[in-house]
Motif scaffolding. Structure first.
Motif, short mmCIF file in Angstrom:
data_model
loop_
_atom_site.label_atom_id
_atom_site.label_comp_id
_atom_site.label_asym_id
_atom_site.label_seq_id
_atom_site.Cartn_x
_atom_site.Cartn_y
_atom_site.Cartn_z
N HIS A 43 48.06 40.24 43.98
CA HIS A 43 49.34 41.03 44.12
C HIS A 43 49.98 41.00 45.54
N SER A 44 51.18 41.33 45.52
CA SER A 44 51.99 41.26 46.91
C SER A 44 51.40 42.58 47.59
N ASP A 45 50.96 43.50 46.91
CA ASP A 45 50.37 44.64 48.00
C ASP A 45 49.17 44.48 48.46
N MET A 46 48.67 43.15 48.50
CA MET A 46 47.18 42.72 48.93
C MET A 46 46.13 43.22 48.45
N ARG A 47 46.29 43.56 47.08
CA ARG A 47 45.23 44.10 46.17
C ARG A 47 45.19 42.86 45.17
N ALA A 48 43.80 42.82 44.59
CA ALA A 48 43.36 41.87 43.69
C ALA A 48 42.60 42.10 42.28
N ASP A 49 42.93 41.24 41.32
CA ASP A 49 42.11 41.45 40.13
C ASP A 49 41.01 40.34 40.38
N ALA A 50 39.96 40.66 40.76
CA ALA A 50 38.79 39.79 41.15
C ALA A 50 38.39 39.07 40.25
N LEU A 51 38.25 39.48 39.04
CA LEU A 51 37.48 38.59 38.05
C LEU A 51 38.40 38.73 36.78
N LEU A 52 39.23 37.74 36.44
CA LEU A 52 39.95 37.60 35.02
C LEU A 52 39.41 36.65 34.07
N PHE A 53 39.39 37.12 32.89
CA PHE A 53 38.93 36.44 31.86
C PHE A 53 39.65 36.10 30.72
N ASN A 54 39.49 34.86 29.95
CA ASN A 54 40.24 34.67 28.81
C ASN A 54 39.73 35.67 27.67
N TRP A 55 40.66 36.48 26.93
CA TRP A 55 40.16 37.31 26.16
C TRP A 55 40.20 36.72 24.67
N ARG A 56 41.78 36.62 24.44
CA ARG A 56 42.24 35.99 23.17
C ARG A 56 43.32 34.90 23.75
N PRO A 57 43.59 33.88 22.90
CA PRO A 57 44.53 33.03 23.38
C PRO A 57 45.84 33.42 24.09
N GLY A 58 45.96 33.42 25.01
CA GLY A 58 47.15 33.57 25.91
C GLY A 58 47.18 35.03 26.38
N ARG A 59 45.86 35.70 26.40
CA ARG A 59 45.64 37.05 26.95
C ARG A 59 44.57 36.90 27.91
N LEU A 60 44.67 37.63 29.00
CA LEU A 60 43.86 37.63 30.12
C LEU A 60 43.36 39.12 30.39
N VAL A 61 42.01 39.28 30.49
CA VAL A 61 41.64 40.87 30.87
C VAL A 61 41.01 40.56 32.32
N ALA A 62 41.31 41.74 32.98
CA ALA A 62 40.66 41.91 34.51
C ALA A 62 39.39 42.67 33.85
N ILE A 63 38.20 42.21 34.53
CA ILE A 63 36.90 42.93 34.40
C ILE A 63 36.63 43.76 35.55
N GLU A 64 35.98 44.76 35.38
CA GLU A 64 35.56 45.62 36.66
C GLU A 64 34.27 44.97 36.86
N PRO A 65 34.18 44.45 38.22
CA PRO A 65 33.17 43.68 38.84
C PRO A 65 31.95 44.70 39.08
N ASN A 66 32.27 46.10 38.93
CA ASN A 66 30.88 46.96 39.32
C ASN A 66 30.16 47.05 38.02
N PHE A 67 30.49 46.59 36.59
CA PHE A 67 29.68 46.95 35.60
C PHE A 67 28.37 46.61 35.72
#
Length: 177
Positions: free
Chosen positions: A61-85
């Motif tokens: 993101h432009s504020d220098m924050r990130a979605d570290a782990l993005l996964f395909n959840w459903r076709p055309g839909r991404l989900v950011a996963i909490e790496p701390n799980f």
């Protein structure tokens, strides 16, 4: 390092580290956007695990924050996963399981529960071997991903886990809007 046109890059840990360090550094502002990812085989225990779990890539993101782990959840839909799980050290020990069909199906059902409630890492300039380059620092894991430029639309990543000399290598490609 074995690189064949149209095929996935691969090499051992030393070859991949030398290749990574030969690349040009990247500025954090050049990372902003959506990136698709693929692991680079290097003999790391996590080789193949993210792809098996339908890893998509990363979003910066432009504020220098990130979605570290993005996964395909459903076709055309991404989900950011909490790496701390799951502690990364445990994930590495469980890596053989992470390459199984059972893990793929189980993870697909857990994605909604594991969804991040916000960004999970910060992007900044950080020195690696005396050269400043973009780095993503995870908020709740002892991980830093360093980035170097492959070409105009491609970035190489090297995941460093504190206390572990092994490196996980991956490639990110910019997703055009």
């Amino acid at each position: 390092m074995n690189v064949v046109e149209g095929e996935t890059m691969r090499g051992d840990q030393e070859e991949m580290a030398a290749w990574f360090r030969s690349l040009e550094p990247v500025q954090p502002k050049d990372m902003v956007g959506l990136w698709s990812g693929v692991g680079i085989q290097s003999g790391h225990p996590l080789d193949g695990v993210l792809e098996n779990l339908n890893w998509f890539g990363k979003r910066f993101h432009s504020d220098m924050r990130a979605d570290a782990l993005l996964f395909n959840w459903r076709p055309g839909r991404l989900v950011a996963i909490e790496p701390n799980f799951l502690r990364v050290e445990l994930a590495i020990k469980m890596a053989p399981l992470g390459r199984t069909l059972v893990a793929r199906h189980g993870f697909s059902y857990l994605q909604k529960v594991l969804r991040a409630r916000g960004t999970t890492a910060s992007l900044r300039l950080q020195a690696l071997d005396g050269i400043e380059t973009a780095a993503m620092i995870y908020d709740k894991q002892p991980i830093v991903d360093y980035y170097r430029r492959i070409d105009d639309d491609g970035i190489a990543g090297m995941m460093c886990l504190r206390g572990d000399p092994r490196r996980f290598f991956f490639e990110l490609r910019k997703v055009m809007d």
